[in-house]
Design a protein around this motif. Structure first.
Motif, PDB file in Angstrom:
ATOM      1  N   SER A 175     -47.922  -5.517  41.448  1.00  0.00           N
ATOM      2  CA  SER A 175     -47.027  -6.253  42.365  1.00  0.00           C
ATOM      3  C   SER A 175     -46.833  -5.525  43.691  1.00  0.00           C
ATOM      4  N   ASP A 182     -32.923  -4.819  38.931  1.00  0.00           N
ATOM      5  CA  ASP A 182     -33.052  -6.261  38.725  1.00  0.00           C
ATOM      6  C   ASP A 182     -31.754  -7.057  38.874  1.00  0.00           C
ATOM      7  N   TRP A 198     -41.512  -5.343  29.933  1.00  0.00           N
ATOM      8  CA  TRP A 198     -42.804  -5.308  30.638  1.00  0.00           C
ATOM      9  C   TRP A 198     -43.851  -5.163  29.547  1.00  0.00           C
ATOM     10  N   ARG A 288     -54.210  -5.599  36.524  1.00  0.00           N
ATOM     11  CA  ARG A 288     -53.091  -4.934  35.838  1.00  0.00           C
ATOM     12  C   ARG A 288     -52.279  -6.052  35.194  1.00  0.00           C
TER      13      ARG A 288
END
Ligand SMILES: O=C(O)CCC(=O)C(=O)O
Length: 341
Positions: A175, A182, A198, A288
Motif C-alpha cells: 500500500s 486505524d 492482516w 504482496r
C-alpha cells in the motif's frame, strides 16, 4: 436570521452544548484488557472459549496488552487462501463484469478515488495503489476467512464481547500508506472497540513494500486533527501531519519500527491504536497479496455504517458476525466457492 431565531439558537446551545471533540478514548469505554486493572488470569478462568486455542492464551493476551498486536502462525489453510485469491484475480482479470468497489489511490483519481471494477482500465486495476473494498460481501470464502475461528476467538477475548467484522480490503501490491492508527479512519460507535487482521495470502518479501508497525505504540498520546482524534472533512490537519506526529512520538519513546515478514496463512492481529503503515516497494515486480479486515464488538457496531437506521442482516461464522451489504444485494455471496470449506 430574525432576532427570535438567533435567540432560540443561542438558548439551544446553552441548554444542549455541542459535545467537546474527543482527544483520547474514554477510559470507561475501553475494552477490559486495556484497563489498568485488567486481570488476565481471572478472564481466562471464566472465558467459555478458552479451549479453542492451539497456543497459550494467557501469554498471547499479555503480549497484546503490552505490545498492541499478536501474530498467529499458520492460522488459515493455504487451500482456503488459494480459493479466495482465485476469486479476487477473477475480478482483476474480467473486471468489466463486476460492480465491486475499488479504491484507487493514484493522483489522477484524486476526489473520485472510490470506483467500481468495471469502470477501470485494465492497466489501472492490475497496478499498484489499488484496494478492493469489502470483497467479503461478494464471497463466502472471504467471509469464512475473515471470521475464521483463530481470529474470532482471539478478538472475542480481547473485546470481552461478540466480534462484528466491519470492513475489508484486498491488496495485490504493497500500500505504501503513511504511518497511521486505524481508529482515526475506521470509526465505530465506541472507537476503542476496534481491531484489525492482516492475513498474508503469500509469503511476504522484504522488497514488496511490507507492513511496518511500532510495538507498544497503542498507548501513546493521540493526535488531534484540530477537531479531535478522527480524520474527516472538518479536520484542520491531514494524514501527513498525523504520520509525522506518530513517528516523532514513537522515536521519543524509543519504540522500534518492525517489518512484517510473515508467511502465507499467518495472521497479524492489531489494536485500534497500533501505529503502522506500508513500506516503500523496492521491487515493483513483487506482489504482496494480503487481506486486511477491521473488526469491532457487538456493543460498539450495531448497524451497518451505510444504513444505520435498519436492523442488519447477519452472516455468522464461529460465533462472530458480518453484516450483509444493505444496498449491493445482487453481489452478496456472488462467489460461492467457499461453501465447501
Ligand atoms: O497493508 C498495508 O500496507 C496497510 C493496511 C493498513 O494500514 C490498514 O488497512 O489499516
Amino acid at each position: 436570521m430574525s432576532l427570535i431565531a438567533t435567540l432560540k439558537t443561542a438558548l439551544k446551545r446553552v441548554l444542549r452544548p455541542e459535545p467537546k471533540p474527543l482527544t483520547d478514548f474514554e477510559y470507561r469505554t475501553l475494552p477490559w484488557i486495556d484497563k489498568k486493572e485488567a486481570d488476565i488470569d481471572a478472564f481466562i478462568r471464566q472465558y467459555g472459549r478458552k479451549n479453542d486455542f492451539p497456543y497459550d492464551l494467557r501469554e498471547k493476551l499479555q503480549f497484546w496488552k503490552e505490545n498492541g498486536y499478536v501474530i498467529l502462525e499458520k492460522a488459515i489453510p493455504d487451500s482456503w487462501l488459494d480459493m479466495l485469491w482465485s476469486e479476487v484475480e477473477e475480478v482483476f482479470t474480467n473486471n468489466d463484469k463486476y460492480a465491486i468497489k475499488i479504491q484507487v489511490d493514484l493522483p489522477e483519481y484524486t476526489g473520485r478515488s472510490v470506483q467500481i471494477a468495471k469502470d477501470l482500465p485494465q492497466n489501472v486495476i492490475n497496478g499498484q495503489y489499488i484496494k478492493v473494498i469489502d470483497f467479503h460481501n461478494s464471497s463466502v470464502a472471504a467471509k469464512k476467512i475473515m471470521l475464521h475461528k483463530s481470529i474470532a476467538s482471539f478478538l472475542e477475548a480481547v473485546f470481552g464481547d461478540r466480534v462484528i467484522a466491519m470492513q475489508s480490503l484486498f491488496f495485490k501490491y504493497g500500500s505504501q500508506q503513511a504511518t497511521h492508527q486505524d481508529f482515526a479512519y475506521v470509526v465505530s460507535e465506541n472507537p476503542s472497540h476496534l481491531a484489525a487482521a492482516w492475513i498474508a495470502m503469500e509469503d511476504i518479501h522484504i522488497d514488496s513494500g511490507p507492513l511496518f508497525y511500532y510495538p507498544g505504540s497503542h498507548t501513546n498520546q493521540k493526535f488531534n486533527f484540530g477537531n479531535g482524534i478522527f480524520f474527516n472533512g472538518q479536520s484542520a490537519r491531514d494524514p501527513n501531519d498525523f504520520a509525522r506526529f506518530i513517528e516523532a512520538n514513537c522515536t521519543a519513546l524509543g519504540q522500534q519500527r518492525k517489518t512484517l515478514l510473515i508467511k502465507k496463512g499467518d495472521v497479524l492481529l492489531w489494536h485500534a491504536a497500533l501505529a503502522h503503515g506500508g513500506d516503500a516497494i523496492n521491487n515493483p515486480a513483487l506482489t504482496r497479496k494480503s487481506f486486511v479486515c477491521h473488526y469491532s464488538s457487538q456493543n460498539a457496531y450495531r448497524h451497518h455504517r451505510q444504513k444505520p437506521d435498519e436492523e442488519p442482516v447477519r452472516h455468522t461464522y464461529n460465533g462472530a458476525d458480518v453484516f450483509a451489504h444493505p444496498f449491493l444485494k445482487d453481489h452478496e455471496d456472488l462467489f460461492k466457492g467457499g461453501e465447501d470449506l
